[in-house]
Every structure is written in C-alpha cells, then in structure tokens.
Design an enzyme around this catalytic site. Structure first.
Site, short mmCIF file in Angstrom:
data_model
loop_
_atom_site.label_atom_id
_atom_site.label_comp_id
_atom_site.label_asym_id
_atom_site.label_seq_id
_atom_site.Cartn_x
_atom_site.Cartn_y
_atom_site.Cartn_z
CG HIS A 120 -15.59 9.21 -11.25
ND1 HIS A 120 -14.70 7.88 -11.00
CD2 HIS A 120 -15.01 9.03 -12.45
CE1 HIS A 120 -14.66 7.46 -11.29
NE2 HIS A 120 -14.22 7.97 -12.82
CG ASN A 126 -11.13 5.43 -12.54
OD1 ASN A 126 -11.89 5.47 -12.08
ND2 ASN A 126 -11.62 6.22 -14.12
CB CYS A 145 -16.42 5.63 -12.96
SG CYS A 145 -15.18 4.91 -13.79
#
Length: 357
Positions: free
Chosen positions: A248, A278, A111
């Site tokens: 994020h 996500n 990520c």
C-alpha cells in the site's frame, strides 16, 4: 481445483495534479517537509466522480482481457469515497461497462479495500458461484481532505485501478491471503463528522479527519508484516520466492520498513507514491497495473502485497501471475477534458476549510 486468474488490468489516473510546491500555497508546508516525511512529490485531483474513475479503469481492464462487459457476473467496487451511498456506486459502474444483470456491490475496508475485494471475488469464483468478475478500487480522497490540517492534507490523491478475474484450472491469481481488523485503536484514523452517528439532521462542513501519524506508522508496519509472514507460511513461500512486493502506497517510510522486514531489494519493490500520494484502496490496484507496465511483473511471477487502513483493517495477499503480461486490446474510453488545474479544482474546498478554521 478452480482458480481466479487475473486476465485483465487497467487504471484511471486523473490528468490534474498538485505538486508539493503548489500545495504550499494552500497549507503551511514545503516540498522538503513533505518529501522527507512521506516520499510524496505530487498527487492527482479528479474532475470526475468515483463512479467514473471506476468505469474508466474497468473498461481498460476489460479491453486488456479481451472480453465484453456482458460477460461479467460480478462488479465489486472497493471504495471509502462512493459517488452515492444509495444506490451503491458499483451499480452505476455495472451499467456504464454494459455488465447487464451482473451482481454489483460496494465494499469499504479503506486502504485495504482492494485486497479485501480480491479475496471476496476469488472465493466466489472458487465456489463456482460466478465465472468472471471485475474487481475495481476507486477513490476521490481529495473530496474529503481537510485543507486546514497540514499533516493529512498533503497525503491523499485520487485514482482507480481494476483487474478482471476469470475461472481457470491454471494455478494462478490469488493463492493465499490474510485479512483482519485491529479495532482497539480505530479512532487514530477516522472521519468523525460523517455518517448516522452524528444523529442530527444538518449540513456538515469540511471533514474532521483524525490522523495520528506516529501510531498509524507503528501499527501499519506491525500489521502488514505479521500478515505477510502468515501468508508466506501458509503458502510455503520463502522470501527468495517473492519476485515483486506491491505494498500500500501510504508513506515511503512505511514501505521501506516493510521492505526491510521482508529483506527485499529495491528493484523488487513497486513504489509510485511519489507521483500519486495515498489513493487509499486504489493504491495497490494502480501499483499492480504499473508494475506490469514497467516489466517488474514477469510471466508466472510471485507477487506479495500488503495494506493497512482505517478501521484498522489490514491485509496481505500472495498473487501468482499468469502467462500474459501484455493487453489483448486497449480501450479509448478515458477522461473528459479537464479545463482546470489541480489547485483550481480544490479551490472551493480550500476556502471552506479556511473559513471554518
């Protein structure tokens, strides 16, 4: 001094989606459970490869910058879901955008990947090694979802985002960054049944995704907060100097915790996790594009971004935007027609997980 100015931006959002109500047909969950714990309402499912996602986003970014692929010196792809391991996926993106002869490399920091890649490409421009780069983050996370595990199955989605970096004497682009990795508990977010650590030649089934949500939450908030503080200190920035926070998009609670620690109002925080879930490395790249499109990013804006991912990697970056907030041009290169719904696209994977379970 040489800077790596962001001159183009683009994204690739797959047309097929799965809502929370629809995903309840696959796993034992419901909209209220997902929304209250994650902030996610829907996620996208790609009917094309990671390479194609990256290509669409990169072509959009090139058109936005008003340059051709042949002008690019480096294609750097951040992904943990590559189309192929050998050859690297970036090499196919390089071919697809016409960046003949440009260096092409994949980078995997999960990520945190986009911010890692942004740092890498910026350093090469500042060192005088290259003049123009495509930094693209693309993920097909639904490919690895284990649909038998509720806690992680509802979280992930697919997509891509890209920026063009160009050498400039204007103080803009990535102005400060801090990256790192906390390996002490790397197994709390981990896919165990892929890679050569298996040390056996046999087919694997649905991914064995280990996901310890509470521990990830604590480490994510701590890691990103410390990294942001470090970057602001080195850049001599105050909290009031930050115009936009682009974190994020992993969990709305994590975003809100970071926002609280940095004492930033809602209108200065970019949130789109409700639409996409996500998308790992692609979340910040997509959110950056949408922050510009929505008018959150003004000329010369100060942008703070932070990420946390498997490894456990973490990163924070201070980006100073340039003058332009509108595309020079647009690209008509986009997705081929998708004839299936999101649920239909993942149906085979769901059946495989159910049979294994």
């Amino acid at each position: 001094m040489i800077y790596a100015k962001i001159t183009g931006w683009g994204k690739a959002i797959p047309p097929a989606s799965i809502s929370n109500d629809e995903i309840s047909n696959i796993v034992d969950t419901n909209d209220e459970w997902i929304t209250t714990r994650t902030g996610i309402k829907s996620r996208r499912v790609s009917h094309v490869s990671t390479a194609e996602l990256a290509t669409i986003a990169s072509r959009q970014a090139l058109a936005c910058a008003g340059i051709d692929g042949k002008d690019i010196d480096l294609v750097l792809l951040a992904t943990c879901t590559p189309s192929t391991m050998v050859a690297n996926t970036a090499s196919l993106v390089q071919k697809n955008i016409g960046a003949s002869g440009a260096a092409a490399c994949d980078t995997n920091a999960a990520c945190s990947g986009f911010l890692y890649a942004l740092q890498n490409a910026t350093a090469q421009i500042q060192a005088g090694m290259i003049k123009k780069a495509v930094v693209v983050a693309a993920e097909r996370m639904t490919w690895y979802v284990n649909w038998a595990k509720r806690d992680s199955a509802v979280l992930f989605g697919d997509g891509a985002g890209a920026v063009i970096l160009e050498a400039s004497d204007e103080p803009s682009g990535l102005m400060g960054t801090k990256t790192g990795c906390d390996t002490e508990d790397r197994d709390i977010l981990h896919i165990t049944n892929y890679g050569t650590d298996l040390n056996k030649y046999e087919a694997v089934g649905p991914s064995d995704l280990l996901f310890e949500g509470r521990e990830i939450f604590k480490r994510a908030v701590t890691g990103m907060s410390i990294a942001c503080d470090d970057v602001m200190l080195k850049a001599n920035l105050n909290l009031d100097d930050i115009d936009v926070l682009i974190p994020h998009q992993a969990n709305l609670r994590i975003i809100q915790a970071i926002q609280k620690k940095l004492d930033i109002e809602d209108e200065r925080v970019m949130v789109n996790i409700n639409h996409y879930g996500n998308t790992s490395a692609a979340t910040i790249a997509i959110a950056l594009c949408e922050a510009v499109e929505q008018g959150m990013v003004k000329p010369h804006a100060n942008i703070m971004s932070a990420a946390f991912g498997a490894g456990l990697t973490w990163a924070a970056s201070y980006i100073r935007w340039g003058e332009r907030v509108t595309p020079i041009s647009t690209s008509d290169y986009t997705f081929p027609e998708c004839e299936k719904t999101g649920l239909e696209l993942v149906n085979d994977a769901v059946l495989a997980c159910q049979n294994t379970d």
